[in-house]
Every structure is written in structure tokens, then in C-alpha cells.
Design a protein around this motif. Sequence first.
Motif, PDB file in Angstrom:
ATOM      1  N   VAL A  97      40.829  53.302  36.426  1.00 29.85           N
ATOM      2  CA  VAL A  97      40.190  52.015  36.678  1.00 29.85           C
ATOM      3  C   VAL A  97      39.149  52.075  37.787  1.00 29.85           C
ATOM      4  O   VAL A  97      38.474  51.080  38.056  1.00 29.85           O
TER       5      VAL A  97
ATOM      6  N   PHE B 119      37.652  48.142  38.520  1.00 31.52           N
ATOM      7  CA  PHE B 119      38.559  47.142  39.076  1.00 31.52           C
ATOM      8  C   PHE B 119      38.388  47.079  40.588  1.00 31.52           C
ATOM      9  O   PHE B 119      38.132  48.098  41.238  1.00 31.52           O
TER      10      PHE B 119
ATOM     11  N   MET C  66      38.694  42.572  37.331  1.00 32.83           N
ATOM     12  CA  MET C  66      38.623  43.614  36.311  1.00 32.83           C
ATOM     13  C   MET C  66      37.340  43.439  35.517  1.00 32.83           C
ATOM     14  O   MET C  66      37.151  42.412  34.864  1.00 32.83           O
TER      15      MET C  66
END
Length: 114
Positions: free
Chosen positions: A63, A67, A82
Motif C-alpha cells: 500500500v 495509503f 486510500m
Amino acid sequence: QVQLVESGGGLVQPGGSLRLSCAASGSIFRFASMAWYRQAPGKQRELVARIDIVSSTNYADSVKGRFTISRDNTKNTVYLQMNSLKPEDTAVYYCNTGDGRWSWGQGTQVSVSS
């Protein structure tokens, strides 16, 4: 015992964005390193992002760059922004301390699909 309530999940198309929130019931929140976790069907729960008491952050490689975790100690709340969501981000998302010591909340479902 601290209670955690996650919100903000939903169904989004690939490439879309969501912002998750997690409200904690106790003032001890400000002294805790917090984290977001997720659990996809048939998989173990995994740590996604962590933020410590001075707001230093770290992220799972999957991520990183997409994120962002943040916290507001005045609201006893931790957030997960996100962006550029992918189908593989589909999971139930939970918050807890960095070592998962508090009782788990119900989580919030994030589904990424076209």
C-alpha cells in the motif's frame, strides 16, 4: 476497555478513493501507537499501516504510496486515506493498537470492483 468503531468503507471502482475512520472510546488513545489492519476472505489479518504517538508512520509494501494513515488525538480518531484502490485491496478493515492489544471492533468492508 477501549472500544473501537470503524467506518467509511464501501464499494468503489478500481482507481477510486475512500477514507476510513476509527473512533476510540478512551483518552488513552493519545498514548497508543495505532494501526490499520485488513483481512481478506480466506486470508490472515495483516497490518496495513501504523502511526506512533508522534505521528511517525510506516506502511506495508503493498500500500506504500497509495495509503496514508493519520490521527487526531483531540477526537480520539485514526484515519486511513486510500487512493488508487485495487481489487486486491478488498477486505474488512480494522483499527487497533500497533500490537493489537485492544478488543477488535466490527471493522468496515472495503470492496474494489468494476
